[in-house]
Design a protein around this motif. Structure first.
Motif, PDB file in Angstrom:
ATOM      1  N   ASP A  85       0.676  -1.231   0.030  1.00 57.60           N
ATOM      2  CA  ASP A  85      -0.122   0.074  -0.119  1.00 57.60           C
ATOM      3  C   ASP A  85       0.919   1.145   0.117  1.00 57.60           C
ATOM      4  OD1 ASP A  85      -2.111   1.625   0.129  1.00 57.60           O
ATOM      5  OD2 ASP A  85      -2.484   1.426   2.210  1.00 57.60           O
ATOM      6  N   GLY A  86       1.438   1.523  -1.301  1.00 55.37           N
ATOM      7  CA  GLY A  86       2.469   2.703  -0.879  1.00 55.37           C
ATOM      8  C   GLY A  86       1.865   3.854  -1.136  1.00 55.37           C
ATOM      9  N   HIS A  87       0.481   4.025  -1.273  1.00 55.50           N
ATOM     10  CA  HIS A  87      -0.378   5.299  -1.253  1.00 55.50           C
ATOM     11  C   HIS A  87      -0.953   5.455  -0.079  1.00 55.50           C
ATOM     12  CE1 HIS A  87      -0.693   6.387  -5.489  1.00 55.50           C
ATOM     13  NE2 HIS A  87      -0.842   4.953  -5.816  1.00 55.50           N
ATOM     14  N   GLY A  88      -0.920   4.360   0.921  1.00 57.62           N
ATOM     15  CA  GLY A  88      -1.239   4.505   2.386  1.00 57.62           C
ATOM     16  C   GLY A  88      -2.895   4.484   2.530  1.00 57.62           C
ATOM     17  N   LYS A  89      -3.661   4.201   1.527  1.00 60.94           N
ATOM     18  CA  LYS A  89      -5.132   4.212   1.546  1.00 60.94           C
ATOM     19  C   LYS A  89      -5.811   3.392   2.680  1.00 60.94           C
ATOM     20  CE  LYS A  89      -5.440   7.051  -2.058  1.00 60.94           C
ATOM     21  NZ  LYS A  89      -5.693   8.333  -1.637  1.00 60.94           N
ATOM     22  N   ALA A  90      -5.111   2.208   2.877  1.00 58.68           N
ATOM     23  CA  ALA A  90      -5.605   1.452   4.136  1.00 58.68           C
ATOM     24  C   ALA A  90      -5.388   2.014   5.369  1.00 58.68           C
ATOM     25  CB  ALA A  90      -4.954  -0.086   3.887  1.00 58.68           C
ATOM     26  N   LEU A  91      -4.538   2.800   5.312  1.00 55.85           N
ATOM     27  CA  LEU A  91      -4.014   3.446   6.882  1.00 55.85           C
ATOM     28  C   LEU A  91      -5.120   4.378   7.097  1.00 55.85           C
ATOM     29  CD1 LEU A  91      -0.153   4.044   6.159  1.00 55.85           C
ATOM     30  CD2 LEU A  91      -1.379   2.442   7.640  1.00 55.85           C
ATOM     31  N   SER A  92      -5.968   4.713   6.437  1.00 63.37           N
ATOM     32  CA  SER A  92      -7.119   5.587   6.876  1.00 63.37           C
ATOM     33  C   SER A  92      -8.170   4.641   7.854  1.00 63.37           C
ATOM     34  CB  SER A  92      -7.853   6.177   5.639  1.00 63.37           C
ATOM     35  OG  SER A  92      -8.443   5.262   5.068  1.00 63.37           O
ATOM     36  N   TYR A  93      -8.297   3.643   7.420  1.00 62.79           N
ATOM     37  CA  TYR A  93      -9.189   2.570   8.132  1.00 62.79           C
ATOM     38  C   TYR A  93      -8.655   2.240   9.597  1.00 62.79           C
ATOM     39  CZ  TYR A  93     -11.653   1.885   4.220  1.00 62.79           C
ATOM     40  OH  TYR A  93     -12.520   1.866   2.929  1.00 62.79           O
ATOM     41  N   HIS A  94      -7.166   2.329   9.878  1.00 65.73           N
ATOM     42  CA  HIS A  94      -6.639   2.217  10.956  1.00 65.73           C
ATOM     43  C   HIS A  94      -7.059   3.523  11.884  1.00 65.73           C
ATOM     44  CE1 HIS A  94      -3.851   0.694  14.115  1.00 65.73           C
ATOM     45  NE2 HIS A  94      -2.971   2.005  13.983  1.00 65.73           N
ATOM     46  N   LEU A  95      -6.951   4.464  11.411  1.00 64.14           N
ATOM     47  CA  LEU A  95      -7.355   5.830  12.221  1.00 64.14           C
ATOM     48  C   LEU A  95      -9.007   5.680  12.557  1.00 64.14           C
ATOM     49  CD1 LEU A  95      -6.394   8.015  13.784  1.00 64.14           C
ATOM     50  CD2 LEU A  95      -6.935   9.538  11.759  1.00 64.14           C
ATOM     51  N   LEU A  96      -9.674   5.076  12.119  1.00 63.93           N
ATOM     52  CA  LEU A  96     -11.278   4.958  12.531  1.00 63.93           C
ATOM     53  C   LEU A  96     -11.158   4.063  13.722  1.00 63.93           C
ATOM     54  CD1 LEU A  96     -12.747   4.335   8.734  1.00 63.93           C
ATOM     55  CD2 LEU A  96     -13.156   6.373  10.358  1.00 63.93           C
ATOM     56  N   GLY A  97     -10.167   3.247  13.924  1.00 59.25           N
ATOM     57  CA  GLY A  97     -10.605   2.441  15.044  1.00 59.25           C
ATOM     58  C   GLY A  97      -9.966   2.976  16.408  1.00 59.25           C
ATOM     59  N   TYR A  98      -9.616   4.369  16.259  1.00 64.90           N
ATOM     60  CA  TYR A  98      -8.899   5.018  17.368  1.00 64.90           C
ATOM     61  C   TYR A  98     -10.121   5.278  18.322  1.00 64.90           C
ATOM     62  CZ  TYR A  98      -6.618   8.599  20.141  1.00 64.90           C
ATOM     63  OH  TYR A  98      -6.008   9.283  21.364  1.00 64.90           O
ATOM     64  N   ARG A  99      -9.900   5.065  19.731  1.00 60.59           N
ATOM     65  CA  ARG A  99     -10.797   5.081  20.776  1.00 60.59           C
ATOM     66  C   ARG A  99     -10.963   6.512  21.420  1.00 60.59           C
ATOM     67  NH1 ARG A  99     -13.396   0.794  21.507  1.00 60.59           N
ATOM     68  NH2 ARG A  99     -14.172   1.247  23.661  1.00 60.59           N
TER      69      ARG A  99
END
Length: 108
Positions: A85-99
């Motif tokens: 994921d060189g564009h980092g698109k999947a990394l947005s989903y990681h922030l959605l899980g921040y509590r």
């Protein structure tokens, strides 16, 4: 406690090996809550990446958005990174899980 996903949408983009995250709050109350909870330090700790510089946060109250810039998060960027994921698109989903505390929880 709730997650960012309860209050906002997150979009990701890239510029070289820099990840740019846009957090788009769904209403003013959500923006106020997220502006208090999502500090640059909190986002840096949540991702726990070996960055090339500090996380920068920009508040855009007129559009109820927070923008985070994570330098070096993409390990070389689209043309230089060996990751999928060189564009980092999947990394947005990681922030959605921040509590974050819910509106009913009161201050963190």
């Amino acid at each position: 406690m709730s997650t960012v996903d309860s209050y906002a949408d997150v979009r990701a983009g890239d510029k070289g090996d820099t990840l740019i995250l846009d957090v788009l709050a769904r209403d003013q109350a959500a923006y106020d809550l997220l502006a208090g909870a999502l500090t640059a330090e909190a986002v840096a700790a949540h991702y726990a990446l070996d960055l090339t510089g500090p996380v920068v946060r920009r508040l855009l109250p007129g559009v109820r958005a927070l923008v985070f810039v994570l330098p070096g998060a993409l390990g070389g960027g689209v043309t230089g990174s060996p990751v999928l994921d060189g564009h980092g698109k999947a990394l947005s989903y990681h922030l959605l899980g921040y509590r974050v505390p819910s509106r009913l929880d009161g201050p963190a």
